[in-house]
Design an enzyme around this catalytic site. Structure first.
Site, PDB file in Angstrom:
ATOM      1  N   THR A   8      25.383  23.152  54.604  1.00 57.45           N
ATOM      2  CA  THR A   8      24.616  24.340  53.840  1.00 57.45           C
ATOM      3  C   THR A   8      24.183  25.063  55.297  1.00 57.45           C
ATOM      4  O   THR A   8      24.358  24.931  56.210  1.00 57.45           O
ATOM      5  CB  THR A   8      23.447  23.551  53.297  1.00 57.45           C
ATOM      6  N   GLY A 163      26.835  33.076  55.626  1.00 57.59           N
ATOM      7  CA  GLY A 163      27.651  33.018  54.512  1.00 57.59           C
ATOM      8  C   GLY A 163      28.968  33.585  54.505  1.00 57.59           C
ATOM      9  O   GLY A 163      29.956  33.281  53.828  1.00 57.59           O
ATOM     10  N   CYS A 166      30.728  30.868  57.413  1.00 56.52           N
ATOM     11  CA  CYS A 166      30.776  29.662  57.312  1.00 56.52           C
ATOM     12  C   CYS A 166      31.397  29.044  55.771  1.00 56.52           C
ATOM     13  O   CYS A 166      30.596  29.522  54.895  1.00 56.52           O
ATOM     14  CB  CYS A 166      29.421  28.889  57.560  1.00 56.52           C
ATOM     15  N   THR A 169      28.795  27.624  53.069  1.00 60.45           N
ATOM     16  CA  THR A 169      27.597  28.298  53.101  1.00 60.45           C
ATOM     17  C   THR A 169      27.856  29.464  51.885  1.00 60.45           C
ATOM     18  O   THR A 169      28.889  30.193  52.189  1.00 60.45           O
ATOM     19  CB  THR A 169      26.857  29.072  54.320  1.00 60.45           C
TER      20      THR A 169
END
EC number: 3.4.25.2
Length: 179
Positions: A8, A163, A166, A169
């Site tokens: 996350t 985001g 990754c 994410t």
């Protein structure tokens, strides 16, 4: 062999007496997205403390519960509570096996807490955890040092960048703020 649950990005930024924490909503198992709207942030101790986690959800909930007990025991003293949680986490035979990292913050301090006994207060008021943490930290550091953006805008942009880079994410981001 147990596949690792990956997730996350959780970040916390302090600027101009404001604290903003954000976390994305993605939970991934192997190559599969299991959930895109997980909530990884909590408000604790009469909404005076923000907490976020990366790692196993069940483990994080167990730690949140222990941390809330420490906050009650030490009357909301964040620094004392995180030190005592880290000590217990490191020495307790059951807690020692929990796989999670916690970010906790009040209006004065922010800490990263790990099961290794680490209690880290960042130098620049920026800390991020999870697989996208390094990307979010780099983006937030550049924005904090080189712009006048608010803590909220820095967090928004940092989470957007994390985001985009990754794969663990997403852009479904939850925010919490303290002043």
């Amino acid at each position: 062999m147990r596949e690792k649950i990956r997730s996350t990005t959780v970040i916390c930024v302090r600027r101009d007496n404001k604290v903003v924490m954000a976390g994305d909503g993605q939970v991934t198992l192997g190559g599969e997205v299991l959930k895109s709207s997980a909530r990884k942030l909590r408000r604790l101790y009469n909404d005076k403390i923000l907490a976020g986690f990366a790692g196993s959800t069940a483990d994080a909930f167990a730690l949140f519960s222990r941390f809330e007990s420490k906050l009650e025991q030490f009357n909301g003293n964040l620094s004392r509570s995180v030190v005592e949680l880290a000590k217990e986490w490191r020495t307790d035979r059951v807690l020692r096996h929990l796989e999670a990292l916690l970010l906790v913050s009040d209006t004065k301090s922010t800490y990263l807490v790990s099961g290794n006994g680490d209690v880290i207060e960042p130098d620049e008021g920026i800390v991020a955890i999870g697989s996208g943490g390094p990307f979010a930290t780099a983006a937030a550091t550049a924005l904090l040092r080189n712009t006048k953006l608010s803590a909220r805008r820095i967090v928004e942009e940092s989470m957007k960048i994390a985001g985009e880079i990754c794969i663990y994410t997403n852009q479904n981001v939850t925010f919490e703020e303290l002043e």
